[in-house]
Design a protein around this motif. Structure first.
Motif, PDB file in Angstrom:
ATOM      1  N   THR A   1     -22.073  69.121  10.172  1.00 58.46           N
ATOM      2  CA  THR A   1     -20.829  68.535  10.060  1.00 58.46           C
ATOM      3  C   THR A   1     -20.570  67.507   8.960  1.00 58.46           C
ATOM      4  O   THR A   1     -19.522  66.922   9.093  1.00 58.46           O
ATOM      5  CB  THR A   1     -20.945  67.739  11.678  1.00 58.46           C
ATOM      6  N   GLN A   2     -21.313  67.491   8.095  1.00 58.32           N
ATOM      7  CA  GLN A   2     -21.379  66.702   6.756  1.00 58.32           C
ATOM      8  C   GLN A   2     -21.166  65.214   7.390  1.00 58.32           C
ATOM      9  O   GLN A   2     -20.273  64.423   7.006  1.00 58.32           O
ATOM     10  CB  GLN A   2     -20.054  67.042   6.095  1.00 58.32           C
ATOM     11  N   THR A   3     -22.180  64.789   8.282  1.00 60.41           N
ATOM     12  CA  THR A   3     -22.268  63.561   8.329  1.00 60.41           C
ATOM     13  C   THR A   3     -23.646  62.959   8.184  1.00 60.41           C
ATOM     14  O   THR A   3     -24.744  63.305   8.383  1.00 60.41           O
ATOM     15  CB  THR A   3     -22.371  63.623  10.183  1.00 60.41           C
ATOM     16  N   LEU A   4     -23.556  61.707   7.946  1.00 60.59           N
ATOM     17  CA  LEU A   4     -24.752  60.869   7.317  1.00 60.59           C
ATOM     18  C   LEU A   4     -24.983  59.703   8.386  1.00 60.59           C
ATOM     19  O   LEU A   4     -24.117  58.973   8.721  1.00 60.59           O
ATOM     20  CB  LEU A   4     -24.578  60.165   5.847  1.00 60.59           C
ATOM     21  N   TYR A   5     -26.345  59.637   8.821  1.00 64.82           N
ATOM     22  CA  TYR A   5     -26.959  58.716   9.707  1.00 64.82           C
ATOM     23  C   TYR A   5     -27.864  57.778   9.000  1.00 64.82           C
ATOM     24  O   TYR A   5     -28.644  58.458   8.125  1.00 64.82           O
ATOM     25  CB  TYR A   5     -27.224  59.238  11.095  1.00 64.82           C
ATOM     26  N   TYR A   6     -27.652  56.548   8.893  1.00 63.27           N
ATOM     27  CA  TYR A   6     -28.297  55.769   7.713  1.00 63.27           C
ATOM     28  C   TYR A   6     -29.536  54.873   8.206  1.00 63.27           C
ATOM     29  O   TYR A   6     -30.235  54.441   7.374  1.00 63.27           O
ATOM     30  CB  TYR A   6     -27.440  55.125   7.014  1.00 63.27           C
ATOM     31  N   GLN A   7     -29.490  54.659   9.505  1.00 66.57           N
ATOM     32  CA  GLN A   7     -30.840  53.619   9.980  1.00 66.57           C
ATOM     33  C   GLN A   7     -31.128  53.840  11.603  1.00 66.57           C
ATOM     34  O   GLN A   7     -30.082  54.313  12.331  1.00 66.57           O
ATOM     35  CB  GLN A   7     -29.879  52.357  10.060  1.00 66.57           C
TER      36      GLN A   7
ATOM     37  N   VAL B   1     -29.071  54.665  16.539  1.00 64.53           N
ATOM     38  CA  VAL B   1     -28.948  55.072  15.078  1.00 64.53           C
ATOM     39  C   VAL B   1     -27.390  54.724  14.625  1.00 64.53           C
ATOM     40  O   VAL B   1     -26.669  54.946  15.530  1.00 64.53           O
ATOM     41  CB  VAL B   1     -29.201  56.592  15.143  1.00 64.53           C
ATOM     42  N   PHE B   2     -27.246  54.315  13.563  1.00 59.94           N
ATOM     43  CA  PHE B   2     -26.146  54.004  12.921  1.00 59.94           C
ATOM     44  C   PHE B   2     -25.327  55.205  12.033  1.00 59.94           C
ATOM     45  O   PHE B   2     -26.243  55.909  11.066  1.00 59.94           O
ATOM     46  CB  PHE B   2     -26.152  52.630  12.009  1.00 59.94           C
ATOM     47  N   VAL B   3     -24.207  55.360  12.187  1.00 60.22           N
ATOM     48  CA  VAL B   3     -23.774  56.456  11.291  1.00 60.22           C
ATOM     49  C   VAL B   3     -22.637  55.727  10.449  1.00 60.22           C
ATOM     50  O   VAL B   3     -22.287  54.793  10.511  1.00 60.22           O
ATOM     51  CB  VAL B   3     -22.811  57.317  12.251  1.00 60.22           C
ATOM     52  N   SER B   4     -22.720  56.582   9.140  1.00 54.71           N
ATOM     53  CA  SER B   4     -22.149  55.901   8.017  1.00 54.71           C
ATOM     54  C   SER B   4     -20.612  56.098   8.116  1.00 54.71           C
ATOM     55  O   SER B   4     -19.760  55.105   7.456  1.00 54.71           O
ATOM     56  CB  SER B   4     -22.570  56.491   6.694  1.00 54.71           C
ATOM     57  N   GLY B   5     -19.985  56.930   8.786  1.00 53.58           N
ATOM     58  CA  GLY B   5     -18.634  57.305   9.030  1.00 53.58           C
ATOM     59  C   GLY B   5     -18.252  58.556   9.775  1.00 53.58           C
ATOM     60  O   GLY B   5     -19.261  59.391  10.167  1.00 53.58           O
ATOM     61  N   PRO B   6     -16.896  59.016   9.972  1.00 53.60           N
ATOM     62  CA  PRO B   6     -16.654  60.263  10.247  1.00 53.60           C
ATOM     63  C   PRO B   6     -17.270  61.392   9.841  1.00 53.60           C
ATOM     64  O   PRO B   6     -17.702  61.486   8.593  1.00 53.60           O
ATOM     65  CB  PRO B   6     -15.392  60.087  10.531  1.00 53.60           C
ATOM     66  N   ALA B   7     -17.391  62.540  10.515  1.00 49.22           N
ATOM     67  CA  ALA B   7     -17.970  63.826   9.583  1.00 49.22           C
ATOM     68  C   ALA B   7     -16.916  64.156   8.794  1.00 49.22           C
ATOM     69  O   ALA B   7     -15.784  64.022   8.803  1.00 49.22           O
ATOM     70  CB  ALA B   7     -17.859  64.980  10.937  1.00 49.22           C
ATOM     71  N   GLY B   8     -17.591  64.204   7.540  1.00 48.96           N
ATOM     72  CA  GLY B   8     -16.914  64.844   6.544  1.00 48.96           C
ATOM     73  C   GLY B   8     -16.262  63.412   5.649  1.00 48.96           C
ATOM     74  O   GLY B   8     -15.768  64.012   4.372  1.00 48.96           O
TER      75      GLY B   8
ATOM     76  N   SER C   1     -21.191  56.493   0.626  1.00 50.45           N
ATOM     77  CA  SER C   1     -21.603  55.421  -0.465  1.00 50.45           C
ATOM     78  C   SER C   1     -22.386  55.953  -1.432  1.00 50.45           C
ATOM     79  O   SER C   1     -23.237  56.903  -1.325  1.00 50.45           O
ATOM     80  CB  SER C   1     -22.588  54.405   0.100  1.00 50.45           C
ATOM     81  N   PRO C   2     -21.893  55.907  -2.770  1.00 50.24           N
ATOM     82  CA  PRO C   2     -22.525  56.860  -3.964  1.00 50.24           C
ATOM     83  C   PRO C   2     -24.334  56.362  -4.224  1.00 50.24           C
ATOM     84  O   PRO C   2     -24.769  57.315  -4.832  1.00 50.24           O
ATOM     85  CB  PRO C   2     -21.838  56.301  -5.124  1.00 50.24           C
ATOM     86  N   ASN C   3     -24.548  55.413  -3.931  1.00 52.59           N
ATOM     87  CA  ASN C   3     -25.952  55.041  -4.338  1.00 52.59           C
ATOM     88  C   ASN C   3     -26.777  55.988  -3.140  1.00 52.59           C
ATOM     89  O   ASN C   3     -28.017  56.595  -3.598  1.00 52.59           O
ATOM     90  CB  ASN C   3     -26.376  53.457  -3.796  1.00 52.59           C
ATOM     91  N   LEU C   4     -26.416  56.096  -1.901  1.00 49.61           N
ATOM     92  CA  LEU C   4     -27.048  57.103  -0.767  1.00 49.61           C
ATOM     93  C   LEU C   4     -26.972  58.321  -1.292  1.00 49.61           C
ATOM     94  O   LEU C   4     -27.731  59.274  -1.306  1.00 49.61           O
ATOM     95  CB  LEU C   4     -26.772  56.638   0.525  1.00 49.61           C
ATOM     96  N   ALA C   5     -25.660  58.663  -1.777  1.00 46.98           N
ATOM     97  CA  ALA C   5     -25.323  60.275  -1.981  1.00 46.98           C
ATOM     98  C   ALA C   5     -26.005  60.539  -3.347  1.00 46.98           C
ATOM     99  O   ALA C   5     -26.556  61.765  -3.224  1.00 46.98           O
ATOM    100  CB  ALA C   5     -23.838  60.374  -2.195  1.00 46.98           C
ATOM    101  N   GLY C   6     -25.960  59.832  -4.299  1.00 50.99           N
ATOM    102  CA  GLY C   6     -26.797  60.332  -5.347  1.00 50.99           C
ATOM    103  C   GLY C   6     -28.250  60.463  -5.195  1.00 50.99           C
ATOM    104  O   GLY C   6     -28.989  61.286  -5.448  1.00 50.99           O
TER     105      GLY C   6
ATOM    106  N   ALA D   1     -21.215  66.063  -3.748  1.00 55.40           N
ATOM    107  CA  ALA D   1     -19.948  66.123  -3.543  1.00 55.40           C
ATOM    108  C   ALA D   1     -19.160  65.209  -2.722  1.00 55.40           C
ATOM    109  O   ALA D   1     -17.827  64.916  -3.278  1.00 55.40           O
ATOM    110  CB  ALA D   1     -19.390  67.618  -3.384  1.00 55.40           C
ATOM    111  N   LEU D   2     -19.893  64.644  -1.883  1.00 56.42           N
ATOM    112  CA  LEU D   2     -19.110  63.556  -1.005  1.00 56.42           C
ATOM    113  C   LEU D   2     -19.133  62.284  -1.221  1.00 56.42           C
ATOM    114  O   LEU D   2     -18.844  61.389  -0.642  1.00 56.42           O
ATOM    115  CB  LEU D   2     -19.593  63.776   0.461  1.00 56.42           C
TER     116      LEU D   2
END
Length: 657
Positions: free
Chosen positions: A263-269, A318-325, A329-334, A367-368
């Protein structure tokens, strides 16, 4: 762990006593002065407590309560014989009321030794080892691995003297929530569920608490996998006792649960470490307990809490960073892209299906990346980890994707198969970092990965035949050198530490700088940087004003009273037996902290601060379980130490990726 509901110690101001002595009495008293002996000079010898390499120039430090001269030193073996001697060198500076002098020596034979000084001051060092680098630092790597194993959450925990049961099994069916509004580090509204549930079981606890963050996991996994790949005989399959491969996979597995590639979804905490202003629900930081009680936690009467107040202890959000797709945040993506690309490099032969999955995830998450960010996403609240730099993470992610793709035999379905695309991206981000607002503002640690990214990109450019890119190898080297020299110039430490001890996260910065010096020495074939790497490792391991190794279990004197729930409740607090070996604590900073919770085991039992007399230059170290500011370990604080030890043993990475 930043304690909530702290009971802060009060400051006391003492007025000097007033003396009323008649002049005749003073004269009579002073007539006796000549008959009294001079005040004795107190001295302390500070050494690398893990030891020194045979036939390599070594340095210890003498600190004295008054300036001295003509001080002799003797290096004495276990039979009591002097093997080398000399005169203590000219002072390197002062530390508070102490004067600091170097003690330079070389020992040819392995064994146990101590240093003794005589003359105006007399003192001896702890016993230390002289041996090969392998024999000196291999146990330290074993200790580091055991730290991460003891930090494991979930059903796949590893039983040990400290760990007897699994914890947080309810995370396997965790409810997802939107990021809550936070003001002054307090949640200001009730949590809003998204309607989703995910499996967030596993992973490492972040620190002395039980929270889990992609922010710190992603950094730790990147350094761990780099070590497994580059130092296979120290951290990989070539080591019988310190093979981090399974531990790195454990960390990767949790990151893959937090990144839903379908789903291209990031959960971060996972979990909450801060308080609410809208209700009386408590957070992880309000309690002191073992992890296995949380799934069915009932508050002890001493806490004054009810079951209704602990919904997020038994069932952690659990906290989600945003909607699917949505953009990430580029620090986490990188960093996540780097983790998954390194996964491919490490596991492509032993577990190709797993490696292929990792590589596809690496490209998707890269890419995201939101490359026009405002405030970076780290954790909730942001102030727990206030990261501001991200170009370095994008450089690292792109470089590791280049290494992954250039090997060939790629899995089907990759959006990008041309390795040069990522090499160009890496160079562009390196250039953006070097010309950006934070260049030379930091060194290798959680908040700045350029100390690793530049090293990796330098090697990638060489592998590619040195094409024309946005940066050159020379520019990367120059930036690495400038980062180190800037840090050293701002330190002013008479013990040779490359960072000022009042600056925060000092222990992890010193190990990170030791890694950078090893990298630079390798790339330039410079023995002077190898010397720096050795000396800076020594600063971390006891050659400092406090005479403390800031890694638990490494050396003879290390933190006994760490702010870590499992270590405090289940472990030893006298430096012997069941300690959380391998844990790197925060180290000295500009202030100690205090605050107690029901269930804390008082440490030190008598409350005496034995290191207070060595605090100076704005730096404070306190060995007390209440002082998270100086004595809490964490997975990110420990991460660079494993690479530091691997470099010390191997001297060079095992080829180019």
């Amino acid at each position: 762990m930043k304690l909530q509901n702290n009971k802060y110690e009060s400051a006391h101001r003492y007025a000097p006593e007033k003396f009323h002595i008649k002049i005749g009495k003073v004269i009579g008293f002073c007539m006796l002065c000549a008959a009294l002996p001079a005040w004795a000079v107190t001295g302390y010898l500070r050494i690398n407590q893990v030891g020194y390499e045979t036939d390599v120039a070594a340095q210890a430090y003498l600190m004295t309560s008054s300036p001295v001269s003509d001080v002799s030193f003797h290096v004495i073996n276990s039979s009591g014989d002097t093997v080398t001697s000399g005169t203590v060198g000219a002072k390197t500076g002062t530390w508070g009321s102490y004067t600091v002098y170097p003690v330079n020596f070389t020992v040819a034979d392995s064994g146990k030794y101590s240093i003794s000084v005589s003359g105006p001051v007399s003192t001896s060092s702890p016993v230390f080892t002289v041996d090969t680098s392998t024999n000196l630092y291999s146990q330290a790597l074993v200790n580091t691995l055991s730290f991460y194993q003891n930090q494991r959450d979930g059903s796949n925990f590893i039983p040990s003297a400290l760990r007897t049961a699994a914890g947080h099994l309810n995370d396997a069916n965790a409810t997802v929530y939107k990021t809550p509004p936070i003001t002054n580090d307090n949640i200001t509204a009730k949590l809003s569920p998204t309607g989703q549930k995910i499996n967030a079981e596993g992973g490492w606890w972040d620190a002395g608490d039980y929270l889990k963050f992609v922010q710190t996991h992603s950094y730790t996994v990147a350094l761990m996998l780099t070590g497994v790949r580059d130092f296979p005989n120290q951290m990989g399959a070539g080591s019988a006792k310190s093979n981090f491969t399974s531990e790195a996979e454990f960390g990767l597995n949790w990151l893959q649960q937090m990144w839903d590639d379908s789903t291209q979804t990031l959960y971060y905490q996972v979990g909450i470490g801060t308080d609410f202003t809208v209700n009386s629900d408590v957070s992880d930081h309000d309690l002191w307990r073992l992890p296995q009680v949380d799934d069915n936690y009932v508050p002890p009467s001493a806490t004054g809490l009810t079951v209704a107040q602990i919904p997020y202890i038994r069932n952690r959000p659990v906290f989600v960073s945003g909607p699917a797709g949505s953009k990430i945040s580029p620090n986490l993506a990188g960093r996540l892209a780097a983790d998954f690309a390194l996964c491919y490099q490490v596991f492509k032969l032993s577990n190709p299906s797993y490696a292929n999955k990792c590589l596809l995830e690496a490209e998707h998450v890269f890419a995201l990346a939101n490359t026009s960010p405002g405030t970076l996403l780290t954790v909730a609240p942001y102030d727990f980890y206030p990261e501001t730099e991200w170009r370095d993470d994008m450089e690292l992610g792109a470089t590791e994707l280049y290494f992954a793709l250039q090997a060939g035999s790629l899995p089907a379905g990759l959006p990008v198969t041309n390795a040069s695309y990522y090499l160009t991206q890496a160079a562009n981000w390196a250039h953006a970092y070097i010309t950006g607002p934070n260049d030379q503002a930091d060194t290798l640690n959680l908040y700045d990965t350029s100390g690793l990214a530049h090293f990796e990109l330098y090697r990638a450019i060489g592998m590619a035949g040195k094409p024309t890119l946005a940066v050159t190898q020379a520019a990367l080297l120059s930036d690495l050198s400038s980062q180190m020299s800037t840090s050293v110039s701002q330190s002013g430490d008479p013990f040779g530490s490359p960072i000022g001890w009042k600056n925060g996260d000092t222990a992890s910065h010193v190990s990170g700088l030791s890694v950078m010096a090893s990298e630079y020495g390798y790339l330039t074939n410079s023995s002077s940087y190898t010397t720096d790497a050795n000396r800076w490792a020594g600063n971390l391991l006891g050659a400092n004003a406090w005479g403390v190794s800031f890694i638990v279990g490494d050396g003879t004197t290390f933190p006994n009273c760490i702010q870590h729930q499992v270590a405090n409740i289940s472990g030893s607090m006298n430096g012997k037996g069941n300690v959380l070996a391998g844990a790197v604590v925060e180290g000295p900073t500009n202030t100690a902290s205090s605050g107690s919770l029901p269930g804390m085991v008082a440490c030190p039992a008598n409350g005496v601060d034995i290191y207070a007399k060595f605090n100076a230059s704005g730096a404070v170290y306190r060995d007390n379980m209440q002082s998270y500011a100086t004595n809490e370990p964490a997975i990110d604080l420990t991460a660079a130490s494993m690479l530091m030890f691997a470099w010390q043993i191997a001297g060079a990475p095992n080829g180019t990726p």
